[in-house]
Design a protein around this motif. Structure first.
Motif, PDB file in Angstrom:
ATOM      1  N   ARG A 174     -95.302  55.856  29.073  1.00  0.00           N
ATOM      2  CA  ARG A 174     -94.616  55.974  30.361  1.00  0.00           C
ATOM      3  C   ARG A 174     -93.106  56.152  30.241  1.00  0.00           C
ATOM      4  O   ARG A 174     -92.448  56.492  31.217  1.00  0.00           O
ATOM      5  CB  ARG A 174     -94.881  54.719  31.212  1.00  0.00           C
ATOM      6  N   ASN A 175     -92.551  55.924  29.083  1.00  0.00           N
ATOM      7  CA  ASN A 175     -91.094  55.892  28.966  1.00  0.00           C
ATOM      8  C   ASN A 175     -90.543  56.948  28.023  1.00  0.00           C
ATOM      9  O   ASN A 175     -89.756  56.647  27.122  1.00  0.00           O
ATOM     10  CB  ASN A 175     -90.640  54.494  28.521  1.00  0.00           C
ATOM     11  N   HIS A 176     -90.934  58.196  28.270  1.00  0.00           N
ATOM     12  CA  HIS A 176     -90.411  59.285  27.453  1.00  0.00           C
ATOM     13  C   HIS A 176     -88.938  59.554  27.763  1.00  0.00           C
ATOM     14  O   HIS A 176     -88.251  60.216  26.995  1.00  0.00           O
ATOM     15  CB  HIS A 176     -91.229  60.558  27.673  1.00  0.00           C
ATOM     16  N   GLY A 177     -88.466  59.055  28.906  1.00  0.00           N
ATOM     17  CA  GLY A 177     -87.067  59.268  29.256  1.00  0.00           C
ATOM     18  C   GLY A 177     -86.106  58.405  28.464  1.00  0.00           C
ATOM     19  O   GLY A 177     -84.915  58.707  28.375  1.00  0.00           O
ATOM     20  N   LEU A 178     -86.612  57.308  27.884  1.00  0.00           N
ATOM     21  CA  LEU A 178     -85.778  56.436  27.074  1.00  0.00           C
ATOM     22  C   LEU A 178     -85.715  56.932  25.626  1.00  0.00           C
ATOM     23  O   LEU A 178     -86.616  57.631  25.156  1.00  0.00           O
ATOM     24  CB  LEU A 178     -86.337  55.011  27.080  1.00  0.00           C
ATOM     25  N   LYS A 179     -84.650  56.569  24.944  1.00  0.00           N
ATOM     26  CA  LYS A 179     -84.558  56.914  23.533  1.00  0.00           C
ATOM     27  C   LYS A 179     -85.645  56.153  22.764  1.00  0.00           C
ATOM     28  O   LYS A 179     -85.909  54.985  23.062  1.00  0.00           O
ATOM     29  CB  LYS A 179     -83.186  56.536  22.985  1.00  0.00           C
TER      30      LYS A 179
END
Length: 272
Positions: free
Chosen positions: A54-59
């Motif tokens: 779910r968190n591809h937007g985070l590094k």
């Protein structure tokens, strides 16, 4: 069945406060709360997989660090309080992060940096770090011992959980014999090294690069990766593989000699 929240609460109240980075841990676990709220401890690996998806937007490094804190909390609660029947993190997979640095100082550059440092414990510690390839935290708690008739430095518990010993290089022998371990801290050594690196025109480098530089010096001198890994204290060959490109350069030079014409000696002149 215990919840992940139970494990986190125990960890934050009983163990995390004793850690230097407890504020970072509390913040990371608070940000992760929506992901594990109400979930069973046995679902930890599933929670991690879902959070990564779910968190591809985070590094990737940020995701890995947060989940690593969560894993540490759950394992601590399982180990010290018996939460769960088995290690809840045994099947937990963290994202792979490609952040290996490839900054190497030559021996001449390292010596130039050391000369820009004031005499004292930090300078001595930095020199020993370069001539052993050890992490600075290991250097600061290493003790001189005799091994095979040679002066060596030893630590009983390294990062990989194993004791380690390395013979002392002749360039630092007098430092180890005079006073070891040094009375300084990692932060102090890092501060002095960083200032010297900037003064020497190497502001992009940092203290830990002395470790990489030691590996580079050994490999460029023809030492095999297995031996280099043993000196650095790598538990797995995967860790040493980051230096494979340096070894490949040496192998390329060796392969290039195949079929190469040998230079012929100049004919001797006949005496008149």
């Amino acid at each position: 069945e215990p919840l992940i929240e139970d494990a986190v609460l125990l960890y934050l109240t009983q163990h995390a406060p004793s850690l230097k980075n407890h504020k970072d841990i509390e913040g990371a676990l608070a940000l992760l709360l929506p992901a594990y709220a109400g979930r069973k401890l046995s679902e930890l690996s599933t929670v991690a997989t879902e959070y990564i998806a779910r968190n591809h937007g985070l590094k990737p490094g940020t995701v890995k660090n947060r989940l690593a804190y969560l894993r540490a909390a759950c394992r601590w609660a399982w180990k010290h309080h018996g939460l769960g029947e088995h290690d809840p993190a045994e099947r937990m997979v963290l994202p792979r992060v490609k952040n290996a640095r490839h900054v190497y100082l030559s021996r001449a550059e390292a010596i130039g940096v050391f000369r820009r440092m004031p005499f004292g414990w930090p300078r001595d510690a930095a020199r020993v770090a370069f001539y052993t390839g050890w992490r600075i935290c290991e250097v600061l708690r290493a003790k001189p011992v005799e091994a095979g008739g040679m002066l060596a430095l030893s630590i009983s518990d390294s990062k990989n959980g194993q004791p380690r010993i390395v013979p002392v290089h002749r360039k630092i022998r007098h430092l180890v014999l005079r006073h070891w371990p040094p009375q300084t801290t990692v932060i102090t050594v890092s501060k002095h090294v960083k200032a010297a690196l900037r003064a020497h025109g190497l502001g992009h480098a940092r203290l830990h690069d002395l470790r990489h530089s030691a590996a580079s010096e050994m490999i460029n001198s023809g030492i095999d990766l297995y031996t280099v890994g043993a000196v650095l204290g790598h538990k797995s060959a995967v860790s040493t593989a980051r230096y494979a490109h340096l070894a490949a350069a040496k192998l390329a030079d060796a392969v290039a000699t195949i079929g190469a014409q040998k230079s012929q000696p100049a004919p001797k002149k006949k005496a008149a």
